[in-house]
Design a protein around this motif. Structure first.
Motif, PDB file in Angstrom:
ATOM      1  N   LEU A 143       0.836  -1.192   0.000  1.00 26.75           N
ATOM      2  CA  LEU A 143       0.000   0.000   0.000  1.00 26.75           C
ATOM      3  C   LEU A 143       0.875   1.248   0.000  1.00 26.75           C
ATOM      4  N   GLU A 144       0.376   2.261  -0.644  1.00 30.07           N
ATOM      5  CA  GLU A 144       1.069   3.551  -0.695  1.00 30.07           C
ATOM      6  C   GLU A 144       1.420   4.027   0.708  1.00 30.07           C
ATOM      7  N   GLY A 145       2.657   4.508   0.846  1.00 29.31           N
ATOM      8  CA  GLY A 145       3.115   4.993   2.139  1.00 29.31           C
ATOM      9  C   GLY A 145       3.871   3.963   2.953  1.00 29.31           C
ATOM     10  N   LYS A 146       3.716   2.699   2.611  1.00 25.65           N
ATOM     11  CA  LYS A 146       4.424   1.635   3.342  1.00 25.65           C
ATOM     12  C   LYS A 146       5.849   1.473   2.834  1.00 25.65           C
ATOM     13  N   ILE A 197      12.830   0.550   0.176  1.00 29.09           N
ATOM     14  CA  ILE A 197      12.079   1.706  -0.308  1.00 29.09           C
ATOM     15  C   ILE A 197      11.237   2.242   0.846  1.00 29.09           C
ATOM     16  N   THR A 198      11.427   3.485   1.138  1.00 25.71           N
ATOM     17  CA  THR A 198      10.737   4.111   2.260  1.00 25.71           C
ATOM     18  C   THR A 198       9.561   4.948   1.778  1.00 25.71           C
ATOM     19  N   ALA A 199       8.464   4.886   2.531  1.00 20.06           N
ATOM     20  CA  ALA A 199       7.293   5.723   2.220  1.00 20.06           C
ATOM     21  C   ALA A 199       6.935   5.626   0.746  1.00 20.06           C
ATOM     22  N   SER A 200       6.571   4.438   0.327  1.00 20.36           N
ATOM     23  CA  SER A 200       6.369   4.157  -1.100  1.00 20.36           C
ATOM     24  C   SER A 200       5.317   5.096  -1.718  1.00 20.36           C
ATOM     25  N   GLN A 201       5.519   5.348  -3.000  1.00 16.59           N
ATOM     26  CA  GLN A 201       4.601   6.177  -3.777  1.00 16.59           C
ATOM     27  C   GLN A 201       4.115   5.362  -4.972  1.00 16.59           C
ATOM     28  N   LEU A 202       3.009   5.807  -5.548  1.00 19.08           N
ATOM     29  CA  LEU A 202       2.454   5.092  -6.693  1.00 19.08           C
ATOM     30  C   LEU A 202       3.468   4.995  -7.824  1.00 19.08           C
ATOM     31  N   SER A 203       4.300   6.009  -7.949  1.00 22.23           N
ATOM     32  CA  SER A 203       5.299   6.042  -9.019  1.00 22.23           C
ATOM     33  C   SER A 203       6.436   5.037  -8.803  1.00 22.23           C
ATOM     34  N   ASP A 204       6.472   4.426  -7.633  1.00 19.91           N
ATOM     35  CA  ASP A 204       7.482   3.383  -7.384  1.00 19.91           C
ATOM     36  C   ASP A 204       7.110   2.063  -8.043  1.00 19.91           C
ATOM     37  N   SER A 205       5.891   1.957  -8.544  1.00 23.69           N
ATOM     38  CA  SER A 205       5.468   0.738  -9.220  1.00 23.69           C
ATOM     39  C   SER A 205       6.337   0.521 -10.456  1.00 23.69           C
ATOM     40  N   GLN A 255      16.540 -11.535 -12.264  1.00 24.64           N
ATOM     41  CA  GLN A 255      15.281 -11.609 -12.990  1.00 24.64           C
ATOM     42  C   GLN A 255      14.373 -10.426 -12.682  1.00 24.64           C
ATOM     43  N   GLY A 256      14.679  -9.722 -11.602  1.00 25.63           N
ATOM     44  CA  GLY A 256      13.868  -8.574 -11.247  1.00 25.63           C
ATOM     45  C   GLY A 256      12.762  -8.897 -10.262  1.00 25.63           C
ATOM     46  N   THR A 257      12.361  -7.900  -9.517  1.00 26.43           N
ATOM     47  CA  THR A 257      11.185  -7.960  -8.633  1.00 26.43           C
ATOM     48  C   THR A 257      10.195  -6.926  -9.130  1.00 26.43           C
ATOM     49  N   THR A 258       8.981  -7.389  -9.380  1.00 21.46           N
ATOM     50  CA  THR A 258       7.935  -6.465  -9.826  1.00 21.46           C
ATOM     51  C   THR A 258       7.191  -5.924  -8.617  1.00 21.46           C
ATOM     52  N   LEU A 259       7.254  -4.640  -8.433  1.00 23.05           N
ATOM     53  CA  LEU A 259       6.603  -3.986  -7.299  1.00 23.05           C
ATOM     54  C   LEU A 259       5.362  -3.234  -7.779  1.00 23.05           C
ATOM     55  N   GLN A 260       4.275  -3.457  -7.094  1.00 25.96           N
ATOM     56  CA  GLN A 260       3.043  -2.719  -7.369  1.00 25.96           C
ATOM     57  C   GLN A 260       2.637  -1.985  -6.108  1.00 25.96           C
ATOM     58  N   VAL A 261       2.519  -0.670  -6.196  1.00 27.59           N
ATOM     59  CA  VAL A 261       2.090   0.146  -5.062  1.00 27.59           C
ATOM     60  C   VAL A 261       0.643   0.559  -5.302  1.00 27.59           C
ATOM     61  N   LYS A 262      -0.216   0.197  -4.352  1.00 30.60           N
ATOM     62  CA  LYS A 262      -1.640   0.490  -4.508  1.00 30.60           C
ATOM     63  C   LYS A 262      -2.066   1.635  -3.585  1.00 30.60           C
ATOM     64  N   PRO A 263      -3.013   2.426  -4.062  1.00 27.18           N
ATOM     65  CA  PRO A 263      -3.473   3.552  -3.212  1.00 27.18           C
ATOM     66  C   PRO A 263      -4.303   3.056  -2.036  1.00 27.18           C
TER      67      PRO A 263
END
Lengths: 116, 111
Positions: B14-17, B77-85, B103-111
């Motif tokens: 979640l955003e902010g985490k 990553i601190t205080a995640s933002q939607l743009s961090d996706s 191979q990479g880690t796919t991160l999705q930040v949700k509001p």
């Protein structure tokens, strides 16, 4: 400073057709790389140039892929004939020639190829 | 065999985490370790570069750590933002200059 330029950004072709990608590296970067990145995977090095000479092409499928960097600046990557499994993003990168930390290793935005 | 393994493969927060991505490598001889961020449809962009002697390096809300003894790195990553996706790729450079990609880690930040 201008980045690594690639074109086209997208390309859709039918299998068995030919396609070519172009890359213009950062000015002064002697080393140029072409990568293939299949969806969900990390980039795989296809070929590395040092000026206009090939340093590493061990993973380049030479029966269908070719690349050149005739004047040691920009480069083209060609696929002929294309197969369905060639669908991927083709990334170009360039770096300055030294073994220090500051390679200046920079990627272009890539060309997304879809073979149908 | 020279390999770079990343975990998790994907992550939703979640955003902010905050979150932490892991990278283990067996690359030798080691030169440096890089973390890249790759937005969908774009080329990778460098976040941090660390040599053998560096334990941590920050770039804004991104903090990378390196334990050269255990051959492990993390990206926090601190205080995640939607743009961090994006996808986050760990890359280890051999002293020959060759890059070994994870191979990479796919991160999705949700509001």
């Amino acid at each position: 400073e201008a980045g690594v330029a690639q074109s086209p950004r997208y390309k859709i072709i039918e299998k068995r057709q030919s396609v070519a990608f172009w890359c213009n590296p950062i000015s002064g970067h002697a080393t140029l790389y072409w990568y293939q990145q299949i969806l969900g995977q990390g980039p795989k090095l296809l070929i590395q140039f040092q000026n206009n000479g090939v340093v590493d092409d061990s993973q380049l499928p030479k029966d269908r892929f070719s690349a050149e960097r005739l004047k040691g600046v920009d480069s083209t990557l060609k696929i002929q004939p294309a197969k369905l499994e060639d669908s991927a993003v083709y990334l170009c990168a360039s770096s300055s020639y030294n073994r220090d930390l500051n390679y200046g290793y920079t990627f272009g935005s890539g060309t997304r190829l879809t073979v149908v | 065999k020279n390999q770079v393994e990343q975990s998790p493969q994907s992550l939703i927060i979640l955003e902010g985490k905050n979150c932490t991505l892991q990278c283990n490598y067996t690359v030798s001889p080691f030169s440096n370790l890089r973390w890249y961020k790759q937005d969908t449809g774009r080329g990778p962009v460098s976040l941090t570069i660390m040599t053998f002697s560096e334990n941590t390096k920050s770039n804004g809300r991104y903090t990378a750590t390196l334990d050269a003894d255990t051959k492990q790195s993390s990206l926090h990553i601190t205080a995640s933002q939607l743009s961090d996706s994006a996808s986050y790729i760990c890359v280890v450079s051999r002293n020959t200059g060759k890059l070994i990609f994870g191979q990479g880690t796919t991160l999705q930040v949700k509001p």
